[in-house]
Design a protein around this motif. Structure first.
Motif, PDB file in Angstrom:
ATOM      1  N   CYS A 139      59.234  49.333  67.698  1.00 41.67           N
ATOM      2  CA  CYS A 139      58.170  49.373  66.692  1.00 41.67           C
ATOM      3  C   CYS A 139      58.706  49.754  65.313  1.00 41.67           C
ATOM      4  O   CYS A 139      58.291  49.182  64.299  1.00 41.67           O
ATOM      5  CB  CYS A 139      57.080  50.360  67.111  1.00 41.67           C
ATOM      6  SG  CYS A 139      56.087  49.789  68.491  1.00 41.67           S
ATOM      7  N   MET A 140      59.621  50.687  65.264  1.00 44.29           N
ATOM      8  CA  MET A 140      60.186  51.101  63.973  1.00 44.29           C
ATOM      9  C   MET A 140      60.976  49.962  63.322  1.00 44.29           C
ATOM     10  O   MET A 140      60.906  49.784  62.107  1.00 44.29           O
ATOM     11  CB  MET A 140      61.082  52.326  64.160  1.00 44.29           C
ATOM     12  CG  MET A 140      60.304  53.587  64.455  1.00 44.29           C
ATOM     13  SD  MET A 140      61.353  54.967  64.923  1.00 44.29           S
ATOM     14  CE  MET A 140      62.297  55.203  63.451  1.00 44.29           C
ATOM     15  N   TRP A 190      59.468  54.802  76.719  1.00 46.92           N
ATOM     16  CA  TRP A 190      58.675  55.101  75.526  1.00 46.92           C
ATOM     17  C   TRP A 190      59.568  55.124  74.282  1.00 46.92           C
ATOM     18  O   TRP A 190      59.193  54.595  73.232  1.00 46.92           O
ATOM     19  CB  TRP A 190      57.960  56.434  75.701  1.00 46.92           C
ATOM     20  CG  TRP A 190      57.179  56.840  74.495  1.00 46.92           C
ATOM     21  CD1 TRP A 190      57.540  57.734  73.542  1.00 46.92           C
ATOM     22  CD2 TRP A 190      55.910  56.321  74.099  1.00 46.92           C
ATOM     23  NE1 TRP A 190      56.558  57.821  72.592  1.00 46.92           N
ATOM     24  CE2 TRP A 190      55.551  56.969  72.889  1.00 46.92           C
ATOM     25  CE3 TRP A 190      55.034  55.373  74.639  1.00 46.92           C
ATOM     26  CZ2 TRP A 190      54.373  56.689  72.224  1.00 46.92           C
ATOM     27  CZ3 TRP A 190      53.852  55.112  73.973  1.00 46.92           C
ATOM     28  CH2 TRP A 190      53.529  55.756  72.792  1.00 46.92           C
ATOM     29  N   ASN A 191      60.743  55.714  74.378  1.00 50.03           N
ATOM     30  CA  ASN A 191      61.665  55.770  73.234  1.00 50.03           C
ATOM     31  C   ASN A 191      62.126  54.375  72.826  1.00 50.03           C
ATOM     32  O   ASN A 191      62.236  54.082  71.636  1.00 50.03           O
ATOM     33  CB  ASN A 191      62.863  56.652  73.565  1.00 50.03           C
ATOM     34  CG  ASN A 191      62.505  58.116  73.576  1.00 50.03           C
ATOM     35  OD1 ASN A 191      61.537  58.527  72.949  1.00 50.03           O
ATOM     36  ND2 ASN A 191      63.274  58.902  74.303  1.00 50.03           N
ATOM     37  N   MET A 238      59.292  52.783  70.949  1.00 52.77           N
ATOM     38  CA  MET A 238      59.158  53.336  69.599  1.00 52.77           C
ATOM     39  C   MET A 238      60.248  52.798  68.674  1.00 52.77           C
ATOM     40  O   MET A 238      59.971  52.489  67.509  1.00 52.77           O
ATOM     41  CB  MET A 238      59.221  54.867  69.643  1.00 52.77           C
ATOM     42  CG  MET A 238      57.950  55.520  70.127  1.00 52.77           C
ATOM     43  SD  MET A 238      56.623  55.266  68.955  1.00 52.77           S
ATOM     44  CE  MET A 238      55.472  54.337  69.941  1.00 52.77           C
TER      45      MET A 238
END
Length: 61
Positions: free
Chosen positions: A54-55, A47-48, A51
């Motif tokens: 995505c960032m 998940w990290n 993310m």
């Protein structure tokens, strides 16, 4: 890790006649909890990474 050591010491299931089904002991419950915790940590790591991707993609430009 401590979890790996405890999981390594897990009892092997014996197969035989006349065995009684018994309640899982406290040690068995702890081993199951640590195993599920390992899978949860893998999920958090993935998940990290998602993310961070995505960032970079959404907010990098």
């Amino acid at each position: 890790m401590i979890g790996d050591i405890l999981l390594f010491g897990k009892k092997k299931d014996t197969q035989g006649f006349g065995e009684e089904s018994r309640e899982p002991s406290t040690g068995d419950n702890i081993r199951e909890f640590l195993l599920s915790l390992r899978y949860f940590r893998i999920f958090i790591a993935l998940w990290n990474i998602f993310m961070m991707f995505c960032m970079i993609v959404l907010f990098g430009s």
